[in-house]
Design a protein around this motif. Structure first.
Motif, short mmCIF file in Angstrom:
data_model
loop_
_atom_site.label_atom_id
_atom_site.label_comp_id
_atom_site.label_asym_id
_atom_site.label_seq_id
_atom_site.Cartn_x
_atom_site.Cartn_y
_atom_site.Cartn_z
N GLU A 273 0.83 -1.20 0.00
CA GLU A 273 0.00 0.00 0.00
C GLU A 273 0.87 1.26 0.00
O GLU A 273 0.54 2.26 -0.66
N ALA A 274 1.99 1.22 0.73
CA ALA A 274 2.87 2.39 0.75
C ALA A 274 3.53 2.62 -0.60
O ALA A 274 3.71 3.75 -1.05
N ILE A 275 3.90 1.52 -1.30
CA ILE A 275 4.51 1.67 -2.64
C ILE A 275 3.49 2.23 -3.63
O ILE A 275 3.83 3.05 -4.50
N GLN A 276 2.26 1.79 -3.50
CA GLN A 276 1.22 2.31 -4.39
C GLN A 276 0.98 3.80 -4.18
O GLN A 276 0.53 4.51 -5.09
N GLY A 277 1.31 4.32 -3.02
CA GLY A 277 1.14 5.74 -2.75
C GLY A 277 2.27 6.61 -3.25
O GLY A 277 2.19 7.84 -3.17
N LEU A 278 3.36 6.04 -3.75
CA LEU A 278 4.47 6.81 -4.28
C LEU A 278 4.14 7.34 -5.69
O LEU A 278 3.24 6.84 -6.36
N VAL A 279 4.92 8.34 -6.11
CA VAL A 279 4.77 8.84 -7.48
C VAL A 279 5.29 7.78 -8.44
O VAL A 279 5.98 6.83 -8.05
N GLU A 280 4.96 7.96 -9.75
CA GLU A 280 5.27 6.92 -10.72
C GLU A 280 6.76 6.66 -10.85
O GLU A 280 7.19 5.52 -10.96
N VAL A 318 12.73 5.62 -0.34
CA VAL A 318 12.88 4.81 0.87
C VAL A 318 12.42 5.58 2.09
O VAL A 318 11.74 5.03 2.99
N LEU A 319 12.76 6.88 2.18
CA LEU A 319 12.33 7.68 3.33
C LEU A 319 10.81 7.80 3.38
O LEU A 319 10.21 7.75 4.46
N ARG A 320 10.19 7.98 2.23
CA ARG A 320 8.73 8.08 2.21
C ARG A 320 8.08 6.76 2.63
O ARG A 320 7.07 6.76 3.35
N LEU A 321 8.66 5.64 2.19
CA LEU A 321 8.10 4.34 2.58
C LEU A 321 8.24 4.13 4.10
O LEU A 321 7.31 3.62 4.74
N ARG A 322 9.37 4.50 4.66
CA ARG A 322 9.55 4.34 6.10
C ARG A 322 8.57 5.19 6.88
O ARG A 322 8.00 4.74 7.90
N ALA A 323 8.33 6.41 6.42
CA ALA A 323 7.39 7.28 7.12
C ALA A 323 5.97 6.72 7.08
O ALA A 323 5.25 6.73 8.08
N ARG A 324 5.56 6.21 5.93
CA ARG A 324 4.20 5.67 5.83
C ARG A 324 4.05 4.38 6.62
O ARG A 324 2.99 4.15 7.24
#
Length: 331
Positions: A273-280, A318-324
């Protein structure tokens, strides 16, 4: 007119068998633990002949002795017959059958202090050999009672067989008993559980040596895998079920831990779910780097950017995934 008194009937001569029957009928009832409590056969019932014929014994005044004296006299006759022919196996087997209850008694006493996996029937089998040895070595002329001598020989035969089957050194066994006595003394004196240091001081040894001894003693504990875990089969088993054994309680090291598997599935779901929330572009970098196993330089060629730029974009993803993921765990 007084009627004439009838003349007494002439008494018939009393033979050996009728005299014995008269004595047996006149005896009082024997206690329950007597060997003569078996019911008497009815009329017309076939009775097997006993291996030993016990003749009635008369006392000094000519009267017949009681049943216990008759049995003792019969045993004495068997001992006399065995002394005259020590190689007569038939007489020896009769003595073994007579004294066989001693073996069961001694085996039961010895088996009370043994683990549950030791079968009492095996102890009885070893005790029979001790009884045979006692009969062959017994000397009635010394005036010693055979039962006392035989119990010692039977117990010795059982203990010798147990020692021969024990794979644990006797020094370890004796050390374990010494530690048990020391623990009992300490707990009785202090009224609490003792520590390893206190126990080592009581035994006059170092704490490291005591713990090493504990490791050796732990290897001597043997348990049967088919032994029931619960105290009773009826309490452990449900209606129509079977009680669990010790083998059922052993952990399966190759089995998957259900808690770990559930946590792994939950973490994968949250990560997806966190990867799906990242930009393309960030999703592409994460997919190529972690799932396609491409290097940063190869990813730069695919995206048309430099390797350093791919490194910056990878770090940001990676930082965005860790935060989510941290937010998901807090929720």
């Amino acid at each position: 007119m007084t009627p004439p008194t009838p003349a007494p009937e002439p008494q018939r001569p009393v033979g050996r068998e009728s005299a014995t029957a008269a004595v047996v009928r006149s005896l009082p009832a024997l206690p329950g633990n007597s060997v003569f409590t078996a019911p008497r056969p009815g009329r017309g019932t076939a009775v097997r002949a006993r291996p030993t014929t016990i003749r009635p014994v008369t006392t000094e005044d000519g009267s017949l002795a009681d049943e216990e004296a008759i049995v003792e006299a019969g045993i004495a006759e068997m001992w006399d017959a065995y002394a005259e022919a020590p190689h007569d196996r038939m007489v020896r087997d009769r003595l073994v059958l007579h004294y066989a209850p001693l073996v069961k008694y001694v085996a039961g006493r010895v088996g009370t202090g043994l683990p549950s996996h030791v079968d009492v029937a095996d102890l009885v089998q070893c005790g029979i050999f001790g009884l045979v040895d006692a009969i062959e070595r017994f000397e009635p002329d010394r005036g010693r009672k055979f039962e006392v001598y035989a119990m010692q020989r039977i117990r010795g035969a059982i203990l010798d067989e147990l020692r021969s089957q024990d794979w644990v050194p006797r020094s370890v066994r004796s050390r374990a008993r010494e530690i048990e006595r020391a623990i009992e003394r300490l707990e009785t004196r202090q009224q609490r559980s003792c520590s390893d240091g206190e126990l080592a001081g009581e035994l006059g040894m170092e704490t490291a040596d005591l713990r090493s001894t504990f490791g050796q003693i732990a290897l001597t504990s043997v348990a049967a895998l088919d032994e029931l875990v619960a105290a009773g089969r009826s309490h452990a088993a449900g209606p129509g079920g079977t009680a669990p054994s010790l083998a059922d309680s052993l952990p399966d090291v190759a089995a998957e831990d259900p808690v770990t598997a559930m946590e792994s599935r939950e973490t994968r779901r949250q990560l997806a779910e966190a990867i799906q929330g990242l930009v393309e572009r960030d999703r592409t970098i994460v997919g190529l780097y972690y799932f396609e196993n491409l290097t940063l330089a190869e990813i730069g060629k695919v995206l048309g950017v430099t390797e350093s730029r791919v490194c910056q974009l990878h770090t940001r993803a990676v930082l965005r995934l860790r935060a989510r993921l941290a937010e998901a765990h807090e929720d």
